[in-house]
Design an enzyme around this catalytic site. Structure first.
Site, short mmCIF file in Angstrom:
data_model
loop_
_atom_site.label_atom_id
_atom_site.label_comp_id
_atom_site.label_asym_id
_atom_site.label_seq_id
_atom_site.Cartn_x
_atom_site.Cartn_y
_atom_site.Cartn_z
N ARG A 199 80.71 45.13 58.00
CA ARG A 199 81.71 45.50 57.00
C ARG A 199 81.11 46.29 55.84
O ARG A 199 81.53 46.17 54.69
CB ARG A 199 82.44 44.27 56.44
CG ARG A 199 83.21 43.48 57.46
CD ARG A 199 84.37 44.28 58.07
NE ARG A 199 84.99 43.51 59.10
CZ ARG A 199 84.55 43.50 60.37
NH1 ARG A 199 83.55 44.28 60.74
NH2 ARG A 199 85.13 42.75 61.27
N SER B 192 92.13 40.08 57.06
CA SER B 192 91.15 39.09 56.57
C SER B 192 90.87 39.37 55.10
O SER B 192 90.39 40.46 54.77
CB SER B 192 89.85 39.20 57.34
OG SER B 192 90.10 39.10 58.71
N GLU C 75 86.79 40.94 51.25
CA GLU C 75 86.58 42.20 51.96
C GLU C 75 87.48 43.27 51.30
O GLU C 75 87.17 44.45 51.32
CB GLU C 75 87.03 41.95 53.41
CG GLU C 75 86.86 43.08 54.35
CD GLU C 75 87.39 42.70 55.75
OE1 GLU C 75 86.90 41.72 56.34
OE2 GLU C 75 88.30 43.39 56.22
#
Ligand SMILES: Cc1cc2nc3c(=O)[nH]c(=O)nc-3n(C[C@H](O)[C@H](O)[C@H](O)COP(=O)(O)OP(=O)(O)OC[C@H]3O[C@@H](n4cnc5c(N)ncnc54)[C@H](O)[C@@H]3O)c2cc1C
Length: 347
Positions: free
Chosen positions: A160, A229, A325
């Site tokens: 990520r 998420s 995130e």
């Protein structure tokens, strides 16, 4: 170049939060990019489809929304090369490749957002990551007013993350992503949930399976606004993982190549009893604790307050700090979640 003042952003973020920016630019050619005003002293944000973006205040900064379109395919004896403009839709690209007989992206089907944002956090799902297929990025650098080619190595992809979140942050714009797919394709069945597909599924069967798994697990942002998420899965060292396993025998642990252990943030949130928790029109999704959802709030700070609460509860129980995130945007630009205490306190 197309631009618009006092532009409402509610339809441009998957949390469906109300925000307005003083001006938005839609560059779609190199000439457009060159004609952007000098933003080096200004606060601005590059926006794709807003599916990983949380506007926290009603006022947003200046927005640049790249509008580079087009998909081109070429091939060599053993590879296909696909070039896609930053403003193309990611899932549409996955489907398009499949229809053309170009396989590889099927595990990444149904991830919302634009092609241009995909390298920024090296999107990943079901055992695959963008970095496995991305051979080059065309990146416009504000300082030199030129488009530069960046190789896969240059992008410094990791979990990520990429150079676009680090050294090149706000220094330029991704205009095009170039992918390389070997013609010799093998289904990526590394994710345990894909074992029902048998030994030799077709790429279409893999994609259909991924889509049905995702639809069963994740709320559709057009029906229940969310950004997927919300937190990243935390990485811990072996000692920490072993001590957790001793206390919580059912804890899922994913050992990484570098020896670190990845934990499932959703499992941690569920264990602190917050699955289905709701407050101020926002909540933790009732089936997937990793997803924060907006039931009807117009204000991004309601999500921040909830996220802080979730983070504190997980920290208190497991001594693990989970971090978002999702990108947090105020009028002052992107903010580090740890520094958002003011929003939290004044609520
Ligand atoms: C229901 C749902 C499920 C999701 N599932 C997944 C998943 O499985 N895996 C996963 O990795 N993500 C997932 N996400 C997150 C999201 O889809 C990805 O992060 C996606 O890449 C965001 O694309 P976007 O265009 O909406 O980006 P935005 O939210 O608009 O922007 C994200 C970041 O990219 C930057 N950016 C955007 N375009 C450019 C550009 N052209 N040049 C430079 N910087 C740019 C922005 O400044 C920002 O920092 C999910 C989101 C939702 C809502």
């Amino acid at each position: 170049m197309e631009s618009s003042q006092q532009f409402p952003l509610q339809k441009n973020n998957s949390f469906n939060i109300k925000a307005i920016c003083p001006i938005i630019y839609f560059p779609k050619t190199l000439a457009d990019l060159k004609s952007l005003p000098d933003l080096s002293e200004k606060i601005f944000y590059i926006l794709g489809d807003g599916s990983n973006t949380l506007f926290i205040e009603e006022q947003a900064p200046i927005i640049i929304k790249p509008n580079f379109k087009g998909i081109k395919i070429s091939e060599s004896a053993d590879h296909y090369v696909v070039r896609a403009g930053a403003a193309e839709n990611w899932h549409e690209l996955v489907k398009y490749c499949l229809v053309k007989g170009i396989f590889g992206l099927e595990n990444l089907a149904l991830i919302p957002g634009s092609v241009g944002a995909a390298p920024v956090q090296n999107i990943g799902a079901y055992g695959a990551e963008l970095s496995q297929f991305c051979s080059q990025i065309k990146w416009y650098e504000f300082a030199s007013k030129a488009i530069k080619p960046l190789s896969n190595d240059d992008c410094q992809f990791s979990y990520r993350n990429s150079i676009f979140k680090e050294a090149l942050y706000n220094k330029g714009i991704i205009t095009e992503v170039i992918f390389n797919f070997p013609k010799l394709w093998r289904a990526n069945l590394s994710y345990a949930g894909l074992n029902t597909l048998g030994q030799n599924p077709t790429a279409k069967q893999v994609m259909d399976k991924i889509i049905s798994l995702r639809q069963a697990k994740l709320p559709d942002p057009t029906k229940l606004p969310n950004a997927g998420s919300f937190f990243k899965n935390p990485l811990v060292n072996k000692e920490k993982a072993t001590s957790l396993k001793a206390i919580y025998p059912l804890i899922p642990l994913y050992i990484q190549d570098n020896g670190q252990v990845k934990l499932a943030a959703g499992w941690l949130i569920e264990e602190v009893g917050l699955k289905g928790y709701r407050k101020n029109g926002v909540g933790v999704h009732e089936h997937q604790a990793l997803v924060l959802v907006n039931y009807g709030s117009d204000e991004g700070k309601d999500i921040v307050v909830l996220a802080k609460y979730v983070q504190q509860q997980v920290l208190a129980k497991f001594d693990i700090l989970i971090s978002p995130e999702v990108r947090m945007i105020t009028q002052q630009g992107e903010q580090d979640f740890a520094n958002l205490t003011k929003v939290h306190e004044c609520h």
